[in-house]
Write a protein that holds these residues in place. Structure first.
Motif, PDB file in Angstrom:
ATOM      1  N   GLY A  18      -0.028  -5.822  16.190  1.00  0.00           N
ATOM      2  CA  GLY A  18       0.128  -7.208  15.791  1.00  0.00           C
ATOM      3  C   GLY A  18       1.232  -7.274  14.778  1.00  0.00           C
ATOM      4  N   LYS A  19       1.292  -8.370  14.073  1.00  0.00           N
ATOM      5  CA  LYS A  19       2.289  -8.485  13.009  1.00  0.00           C
ATOM      6  C   LYS A  19       1.935  -7.461  11.939  1.00  0.00           C
ATOM      7  CE  LYS A  19       2.265 -11.966  10.442  1.00  0.00           C
ATOM      8  NZ  LYS A  19       2.126 -12.833   9.432  1.00  0.00           N
ATOM      9  N   ARG A  20       0.701  -7.588  11.477  1.00  0.00           N
ATOM     10  CA  ARG A  20       0.127  -6.566  10.608  1.00  0.00           C
ATOM     11  C   ARG A  20      -0.782  -5.776  11.524  1.00  0.00           C
ATOM     12  NH1 ARG A  20      -0.113  -3.733   6.737  1.00  0.00           N
ATOM     13  NH2 ARG A  20      -1.828  -3.476   5.303  1.00  0.00           N
ATOM     14  N   PRO A  21      -0.563  -4.475  11.715  1.00  0.00           N
ATOM     15  CA  PRO A  21      -1.355  -3.750  12.702  1.00  0.00           C
ATOM     16  C   PRO A  21      -2.841  -4.046  12.516  1.00  0.00           C
ATOM     17  CG  PRO A  21      -0.165  -2.270  11.179  1.00  0.00           C
ATOM     18  CD  PRO A  21       0.357  -3.639  10.980  1.00  0.00           C
ATOM     19  N   ALA A  22      -3.455  -4.499  13.610  1.00  0.00           N
ATOM     20  CA  ALA A  22      -4.830  -5.001  13.532  1.00  0.00           C
ATOM     21  C   ALA A  22      -5.744  -3.937  12.941  1.00  0.00           C
ATOM     22  CB  ALA A  22      -5.308  -5.401  14.924  1.00  0.00           C
ATOM     23  N   SER A  23      -5.733  -3.884  11.658  1.00  0.00           N
ATOM     24  CA  SER A  23      -6.394  -2.883  10.812  1.00  0.00           C
ATOM     25  C   SER A  23      -7.089  -1.776  11.589  1.00  0.00           C
ATOM     26  CB  SER A  23      -7.411  -3.562   9.903  1.00  0.00           C
ATOM     27  OG  SER A  23      -8.411  -4.170  10.691  1.00  0.00           O
ATOM     28  N   PRO A  24      -6.419  -0.636  11.765  1.00  0.00           N
ATOM     29  CA  PRO A  24      -7.079   0.485  12.427  1.00  0.00           C
ATOM     30  C   PRO A  24      -8.289   0.910  11.602  1.00  0.00           C
ATOM     31  CG  PRO A  24      -4.822   1.045  11.765  1.00  0.00           C
ATOM     32  CD  PRO A  24      -5.133  -0.283  11.197  1.00  0.00           C
ATOM     33  N   PRO A  25      -9.303   1.424  12.268  1.00  0.00           N
ATOM     34  CA  PRO A  25     -10.504   1.763  11.510  1.00  0.00           C
ATOM     35  C   PRO A  25     -10.201   2.840  10.482  1.00  0.00           C
ATOM     36  CG  PRO A  25     -10.589   2.715  13.683  1.00  0.00           C
ATOM     37  CD  PRO A  25      -9.395   1.836  13.658  1.00  0.00           C
ATOM     38  N   LEU A  26     -10.986   2.829   9.448  1.00  0.00           N
ATOM     39  CA  LEU A  26     -10.822   3.864   8.430  1.00  0.00           C
ATOM     40  C   LEU A  26     -11.375   5.172   8.968  1.00  0.00           C
ATOM     41  CD1 LEU A  26     -12.027   1.893   5.339  1.00  0.00           C
ATOM     42  CD2 LEU A  26      -9.718   2.654   5.793  1.00  0.00           C
ATOM     43  N   LEU A  27     -10.779   6.247   8.545  1.00  0.00           N
ATOM     44  CA  LEU A  27     -11.300   7.567   8.906  1.00  0.00           C
ATOM     45  C   LEU A  27     -12.358   7.939   7.881  1.00  0.00           C
ATOM     46  CD1 LEU A  27     -11.311   9.989  10.620  1.00  0.00           C
ATOM     47  CD2 LEU A  27      -9.322  10.857   9.434  1.00  0.00           C
ATOM     48  N   LEU A  28     -13.609   7.713   8.255  1.00  0.00           N
ATOM     49  CA  LEU A  28     -14.697   7.943   7.311  1.00  0.00           C
ATOM     50  C   LEU A  28     -15.825   8.689   8.013  1.00  0.00           C
ATOM     51  CD1 LEU A  28     -14.995   4.491   5.544  1.00  0.00           C
ATOM     52  CD2 LEU A  28     -14.126   6.600   4.571  1.00  0.00           C
ATOM     53  N   PRO A  29     -16.657   9.382   7.243  1.00  0.00           N
ATOM     54  CA  PRO A  29     -17.827  10.013   7.853  1.00  0.00           C
ATOM     55  C   PRO A  29     -18.732   8.962   8.479  1.00  0.00           C
ATOM     56  CG  PRO A  29     -17.523  10.770   5.600  1.00  0.00           C
ATOM     57  CD  PRO A  29     -16.565   9.652   5.808  1.00  0.00           C
ATOM     58  N   PRO A  30     -19.411   9.311   9.595  1.00  0.00           N
ATOM     59  CA  PRO A  30     -20.251   8.321  10.273  1.00  0.00           C
ATOM     60  C   PRO A  30     -21.311   7.709   9.363  1.00  0.00           C
ATOM     61  CG  PRO A  30     -19.963  10.246  11.645  1.00  0.00           C
ATOM     62  CD  PRO A  30     -19.335  10.572  10.342  1.00  0.00           C
ATOM     63  N   CYS A  31     -21.785   8.453   8.388  1.00  0.00           N
ATOM     64  CA  CYS A  31     -22.846   7.903   7.541  1.00  0.00           C
ATOM     65  C   CYS A  31     -22.325   6.757   6.688  1.00  0.00           C
ATOM     66  CB  CYS A  31     -23.453   8.995   6.674  1.00  0.00           C
ATOM     67  SG  CYS A  31     -22.310   9.714   5.509  1.00  0.00           S
ATOM     68  N   LEU A  32     -21.012   6.663   6.511  1.00  0.00           N
ATOM     69  CA  LEU A  32     -20.462   5.543   5.747  1.00  0.00           C
ATOM     70  C   LEU A  32     -20.131   4.363   6.647  1.00  0.00           C
ATOM     71  CD1 LEU A  32     -18.081   7.264   3.195  1.00  0.00           C
ATOM     72  CD2 LEU A  32     -20.302   6.245   2.802  1.00  0.00           C
ATOM     73  N   LEU A  33     -19.835   4.681   7.919  1.00  0.00           N
ATOM     74  CA  LEU A  33     -19.505   3.605   8.844  1.00  0.00           C
ATOM     75  C   LEU A  33     -20.762   2.894   9.334  1.00  0.00           C
ATOM     76  CD1 LEU A  33     -16.813   5.532  10.860  1.00  0.00           C
ATOM     77  CD2 LEU A  33     -16.434   3.719   9.207  1.00  0.00           C
ATOM     78  N   ARG A  34     -21.827   3.672   9.509  1.00  0.00           N
ATOM     79  CA  ARG A  34     -23.086   3.068   9.947  1.00  0.00           C
ATOM     80  C   ARG A  34     -24.162   3.456   8.956  1.00  0.00           C
ATOM     81  NH1 ARG A  34     -24.221   6.339  13.488  1.00  0.00           N
ATOM     82  NH2 ARG A  34     -22.364   7.375  14.211  1.00  0.00           N
TER      83      ARG A  34
END
Ligand SMILES: [Zn+2]
Length: 427
Positions: free
Chosen positions: A356-372
């Motif tokens: 996009g204009k501003r790259p559609a925020s790629p996900p953060l590289l985080l441990p799964p326990c922080l994402l879910r």
């Protein structure tokens, strides 16, 4: 020590040294009691002939090896040989066992714990030599309780002040994969399922490294990660016919146990691979899903560093950019500054929905326990400004005392329950 110059019989302090047949004796001048005879002065502060040295206090005892220690040392050697460890390991493990046995906390414990201690010394030795021995293997061999083992292990490491490196995953992959019964076709393994060991190991190592780079290893048990990686590696090496083979069947074919968390690790790894696949234009056109992405694992692994970096963004990097951008906007005309940057990004980023204009925020590289996060966020403790010097009113205290009626009622209930017990009990 205060009583060293006193006769135990009569308490007199008049002790005389008396040479009796060239043996010095210590005799009480008052009652003729012989305090010591044929003195053993081989030990610590007993050079002055004032007290006989009991055997337990002589230096000989600490040199003596107890029966349980001998048994333990033999067990250490046995275990090393059962595990077919290099000869030098045996000496190290034995020396750890000796040292551990000198500690009173470990010498005077239950026999089960001493048995577990054998395994701990061997495990520490293996870890220090990067020999991929797992705690589970040792526990199985010793028929030991995993909890007792881990408690003892931590105790030994702490008491002996040992520095134990973490399990080396690459080595674990090698031993783990070499235990697979997949290297050649056999009655139980169809030809299409047989796989070259070297190829399988090298791809599994790459997948395990990928898992490590994307936070799927830290804090997890290593074996399930390796199981999931080996399964994916095996599938991707010859996808035709293997894609339909589920994880459980794979473990059955390979003759290894299926650790329960391996399913979760598998899903997590597949999710990472799908993200990476989204960064390759030609792959994105095929719109792969969790099953079909397996075919392209070989391609994805070739560029795994670049793909990870593009598919995920580090939080620090993102915050930094966000801040920079804001500063720019607040400062001089931000637009000219931002324009070339976007172009720069567009050039190395394949076109597609993500761009996009501003790259559609790629996900953060985080441990799964922080994402879910499954747990409730830690509740904040309410802020209080109590000093502890406040007044306590009588009415506040009185609510903790029984009233007259409550005392009566309680006594009645107690009497009733005692009576009930009395009648129900056979007499
Ligand atoms: Zn005496």
């Amino acid at each position: 020590m205060a009583d060293r110059g006193r006769c135990p019989q009569c308490g007199s302090r008049e002790l005389v040294e008396d040479a009796h047949y060239a043996q010095s004796q210590l005799v009480c001048a008052h009652c003729a009691c012989v305090l010591s005879e044929g003195l053993l002065t081989t030990t610590f502060a007993d050079e002055e002939h004032l007290r006989e040295v009991t055997y337990s206090r002589s230096t000989g005892e600490s040199e003596q090896v107890s029966r349980s220690q001998l048994r333990g040392l033999r067990r250490v050697k046995d275990l090393c040989r059962v595990l077919q460890l290099p000869a030098t390991f045996e000496d190290t493990a034995v020396s750890y066992y000796r040292r551990a046995f000198q500690l009173p906390a470990l010498r005077a414990t239950r026999i089960q714990k001493k048995e577990v201690l054998v395994g701990c010394c061997v495990l520490v030795t293996c870890r220090q030599h990067n020999w991929p021995l797992t705690m589970g293997t040792v526990c199985t061999l010793l028929y030991a309780d995993l909890e007792l083992f881990s408690a003892t292990y931590l105790q030994v490491v702490k008491l002996l002040g040992l520095d134990v490196p973490a399990l080396s995953l690459a080595d674990l992959v090698k031993t783990y994969c070499s235990s697979f019964k997949l290297s050649q076709a056999s009655p139980s393994v169809p030809a299409k399922f047989a796989e070259d060991r070297e190829k399988l190991v090298s791809r599994t190592v790459q997948l395990v490294e990928l898992a490590g780079d994307t936070w799927l290893v830290t804090g997890r048990q290593p074996v399930p990660v390796v199981t999931a990686a080996a399964y994916l590696a095996w599938q991707s090496l010859r996808p035709g016919g293997r894609l339909t083979c589920p994880l459980a069947r794979f473990c059955q074919l390979a003759g290894v146990d299926l650790p329960h968390p391996a399913y979760l690790r598998l899903q997590e790894l597949l999710a990472v691979l799908l993200r990476m696949a989204g960064q390759l234009a030609w792959l994105r056109l095929l719109s792969p899903d969790k099953r079909t992405v397996v075919k392209h694992i070989g391609d994805l692994l070739q560029h795994r560093y670049l793909l990870i970096r593009r598919a995920f963004r580090e939080r620090a990097e993102r915050d930094e950019e966000g801040d920079e951008e804001q500063e720019e906007r607040e400062g001089e005309g931000a637009e000219e500054e931002r324009q070339p940057r976007d172009e720069e990004k567009g050039s190395d980023r394949p076109p597609g929905p993500q761009q996009g204009k501003r790259p559609a925020s790629p996900p953060l590289l985080l441990p799964p326990c922080l994402l879910r996060p499954q747990k409730r966020p830690r509740p904040r403790s309410p802020e209080t400004h109590i000093t502890g010097y406040e007044d306590i009113s009588d009415s506040e205290l009185e609510q903790y005392l029984r009233t007259h009626e409550e005392v009566k009622a309680f006594q009645k209930a107690q009497a009733a329950s005692q009576k009930a017990v009395g009648t129900s009990a056979p007499s």
